[in-house]
Design a protein around this motif. Structure first.
Motif, PDB file in Angstrom:
ATOM      1  N   GLY A  21     -60.848  62.375 121.769  1.00  0.00           N
ATOM      2  CA  GLY A  21     -62.034  61.972 122.724  1.00  0.00           C
ATOM      3  C   GLY A  21     -62.951  63.092 122.697  1.00  0.00           C
ATOM      4  N   GLY A  98     -63.156  60.498 126.505  1.00  0.00           N
ATOM      5  CA  GLY A  98     -63.272  59.038 126.076  1.00  0.00           C
ATOM      6  C   GLY A  98     -64.195  59.121 124.988  1.00  0.00           C
ATOM      7  N   HIS A 108     -67.507  55.604 127.394  1.00  0.00           N
ATOM      8  CA  HIS A 108     -66.416  54.791 127.802  1.00  0.00           C
ATOM      9  C   HIS A 108     -64.952  55.166 127.005  1.00  0.00           C
ATOM     10  CE1 HIS A 108     -66.526  52.117 124.030  1.00  0.00           C
ATOM     11  NE2 HIS A 108     -67.521  53.223 123.760  1.00  0.00           N
ATOM     12  N   TRP A 109     -64.034  54.004 127.308  1.00  0.00           N
ATOM     13  CA  TRP A 109     -62.690  54.670 126.708  1.00  0.00           C
ATOM     14  C   TRP A 109     -61.871  55.549 127.353  1.00  0.00           C
ATOM     15  CZ3 TRP A 109     -61.425  50.696 123.084  1.00  0.00           C
ATOM     16  CH2 TRP A 109     -60.270  50.673 122.696  1.00  0.00           C
ATOM     17  N   VAL A 110     -62.350  55.581 128.837  1.00  0.00           N
ATOM     18  CA  VAL A 110     -62.054  56.801 129.361  1.00  0.00           C
ATOM     19  C   VAL A 110     -60.622  56.323 130.142  1.00  0.00           C
ATOM     20  CG1 VAL A 110     -64.246  58.063 129.572  1.00  0.00           C
ATOM     21  CG2 VAL A 110     -63.384  56.250 131.495  1.00  0.00           C
ATOM     22  N   HIS A 111     -59.822  55.827 129.440  1.00  0.00           N
ATOM     23  CA  HIS A 111     -58.375  55.430 129.536  1.00  0.00           C
ATOM     24  C   HIS A 111     -57.452  55.368 128.951  1.00  0.00           C
ATOM     25  CE1 HIS A 111     -59.030  51.841 127.181  1.00  0.00           C
ATOM     26  NE2 HIS A 111     -60.007  51.706 127.664  1.00  0.00           N
ATOM     27  N   GLY A 125     -57.979  58.489 126.368  1.00  0.00           N
ATOM     28  CA  GLY A 125     -58.860  59.093 127.631  1.00  0.00           C
ATOM     29  C   GLY A 125     -58.281  58.953 128.690  1.00  0.00           C
TER      30      GLY A 125
END
Length: 151
Positions: A21, A98, A108-111, A125
């Protein structure tokens, strides 16, 4: 105290790099807002929470897109920001790991990536809040309840 905080952040940054990330810390400049789903998978609406963050690293204001289905307290198909994300306020400090947008300034993609091998376009992320004392909290985007939608 500062050296300890710097060491802790360096460790978090290393974890984010290992998770493929981009690492950002910063201050929230626009409070969380609900963004209705534009896509549905197996009857699950893929809504988002959006906020803005001024990054410590470069001073830019990033649009942050947070997938609600990964929030620890997501309510299926709710039309509101999950409570854990709604608790984020302007001037709060966040740590994000992310994927930066390929166009514009955002992340984004902070999961969680549901246990898949992380890549730069699909990192493992997170979204973490700093406490008043400066310690970093747990990942607010760690729920794996709906991982089956992508497996």
């Amino acid at each position: 105290m500062f050296a300890l905080a710097s060491t802790a952040l360096a460790s978090e940054q290393s974890l984010c790099s290992a998770a493929k990330g981009s690492f950002l810390t910063g201050t929230v400049t626009a409070a969380p807002k609900f963004a209705a789903a534009t896509q549905t998978l197996q009857g699950i609406k893929l809504s988002h929470t959006k906020l803005s963050l001024r990054a410590d690293q470069d001073g830019k204001v990033y649009d942050v897109a947070i997938d609600n289905v990964f929030a620890v307290d997501y309510v299926k198909n709710a039309s509101s920001v999950p409570a854990s994300l709604a608790a984020i306020k302007v001037n709060d400090r966040l740590e994000l790991c992310g994927a930066k947008y390929t166009s514009g300034v955002g992340i984004h993609w902070v999961h969680t990536n549901c246990g898949d091998v992380p890549t730069t376009s699909a990192p493992n992320g997170w979204v973490k809040r700093f406490s008043a004392s400066g310690s970093v909290g747990s990942n607010l985007e760690r729920s794996q309840t709906y991982c089956y939608l992508w497996n």
